[in-house]
Design a protein around this motif. Structure first.
Motif, PDB file in Angstrom:
ATOM      1  N   VAL A  35       6.190   8.725  -6.497  1.00  0.00           N
ATOM      2  CA  VAL A  35       5.041   8.400  -5.869  1.00  0.00           C
ATOM      3  C   VAL A  35       4.998   6.929  -5.564  1.00  0.00           C
ATOM      4  N   GLY A  36       4.309   6.421  -4.645  1.00  0.00           N
ATOM      5  CA  GLY A  36       4.265   4.966  -4.139  1.00  0.00           C
ATOM      6  C   GLY A  36       2.983   4.668  -3.248  1.00  0.00           C
ATOM      7  N   GLY A  37       2.624   3.577  -3.035  1.00  0.00           N
ATOM      8  CA  GLY A  37       1.596   3.206  -2.202  1.00  0.00           C
ATOM      9  C   GLY A  37       2.261   2.893  -0.629  1.00  0.00           C
ATOM     10  N   PRO A  38       1.305   2.642   0.153  1.00  0.00           N
ATOM     11  CA  PRO A  38       2.228   2.395   1.789  1.00  0.00           C
ATOM     12  C   PRO A  38       2.585   0.779   1.520  1.00  0.00           C
ATOM     13  N   TRP A  39       3.561   0.790   2.457  1.00  0.00           N
ATOM     14  CA  TRP A  39       4.279  -0.671   2.264  1.00  0.00           C
ATOM     15  C   TRP A  39       3.453  -1.484   3.366  1.00  0.00           C
ATOM     16  N   ARG A  40       2.621  -2.356   2.797  1.00  0.00           N
ATOM     17  CA  ARG A  40       1.520  -3.089   3.466  1.00  0.00           C
ATOM     18  C   ARG A  40       2.294  -4.852   3.418  1.00  0.00           C
TER      19      ARG A  40
END
Length: 340
Positions: A119-124
């Motif tokens: 899992v991971g977050g968006p690449w912001r």
């Protein structure tokens, strides 16, 4: 009470300007009760003072440990950390990224509710200064990246790859570590390995971090050249691209170059090259206007060159990679030096 251990892993080399802030940010993470943290930093034999700063942190905080990474590449650094990690969950964090204080908490929550292998977050991306702001705005745009869901800040669901990553230890036991033959794209290859075998890679918009992109066009071009170069080696390994959008820049650069060469002996091909160039110019202008409308018109003058740098660097790198792959050659050392 038995504590649950979480291992943070981070590769680095020559990051004197960022290492203290990174260590402070990890130490400040708000962890759930009963969770113990260890932080493993794989240093690629830095020679700018990074190692000394890491040694000071490790001496002051027993949760931190420095691991030597003599190969000096990300994949080997990650693997050395994973081999030493004692946590049941492994969280990757990089030094050029800023994290919300609940970053690890949200990673753990996403694993719990999805059962995903990663899992991971968006690449912001965010920049400081006009050029880096334009690079960050283009980085975030579907006009430039082809609609990669990993750049969609509100996307919650399965993706083909995810920024950084958080894995149950069992993921590496089952699917293996990162491919140390890859200087770049080792994360994309690992995620492709997972999804091809039926595992889920999940992106959660609740996992928030901010990436600092390259600061100049020259740095951006070198970065994209490497990203493009290593893609064919990933494709050779798996017999497919992770996504069709990855093929577009190389195909465009190849078509334009071939048309220009044929135009020397065949006028129709030369006219085709002019037409192709004009169409791309219209696309770049439209993309620049669309991005500037959302991110600010003060970026408009810089955006066309930024977009061309993204596409030309990645496309040229892809062609160089295919040139070596199709000849059965090993990766060129010229594309093996990490850039920043």
């Amino acid at each position: 009470m038995t504590q649950r251990r979480i291992s943070v892993i981070a590769p680095c080399r020559n990051e004197q300007a960022h290492v203290v802030a990174f260590c402070d940010a990890v130490a400040a993470q708000a962890l759930p009760e009963g969770v113990a943290l260890e932080v493993l930093v794989a240093d690629g034999m830095s020679d700018d003072g990074t190692r000394e700063l890491l040694a000071q942190r490790c001496a002051a905080d027993p949760r931190f440990a420095m691991i030597d990474n003599p190969r000096r590449i990300v994949s080997s650094g990650l693997n050395r950390c994973i081999e030493r990690a004692r946590g049941e969950v492994i969280v990757r964090m990089d030094l050029h990224t800023r994290y919300e204080s609940d970053y690890i908490v949200e990673c753990l929550a996403a694993l719990e509710r999805t059962g995903a292998a990663n899992v991971g977050g968006p690449w912001r991306a965010e920049g400081e200064g006009a050029t880096q702001e334009a690079i960050a705005a283009a980085f975030q745009s579907r006009w430039v990246t082809g609609g990669a869901r990993s750049r969609a800040l509100d996307h919650e669901g399965p993706v083909d790859t995810v920024y950084l990553g958080c894995w149950p230890r069992a993921t590496f036991d089952r699917y293996g570590l990162f491919d140390e033959d890859l200087v770049r794209n080792q994360d994309d290859e690992h995620n492709l390995r997972l999804t091809r075998r039926g595992a889920v890679v999940w992106q959660s918009a609740r996992i928030v971090s901010v990436y600092r992109p390259r600061e100049t066009l020259a740095q951006l071009f070198r970065q994209q050249l490497q990203y493009g170069y290593w893609k064919p080696f990933v494709m050779r390994k798996h017999g497919q691209a992770a996504a069709l959008r990855q093929l577009a820049p190389g195909a465009f650069v190849a078509a334009l170059a071939l048309s220009l060469l044929l135009g020397l002996v065949w006028p129709a091909a030369g006219r085709g090259a002019v037409l192709l160039g004009n169409l791309y110019g219209v696309y770049v202008l439209a993309a620049s206007l669309a991005i500037a409308r959302d991110e600010g018109y003060e970026l408009l003058l810089r955006l066309p060159l930024v977009i061309v740098t993204y596409h030309a660097g990645y496309g040229l790198g892809t062609l160089c990679g295919w040139f070596d792959v199709l000849r059965g050659r090993s990766p060129s050392p010229a594309f093996g030096t990490l850039t920043r």
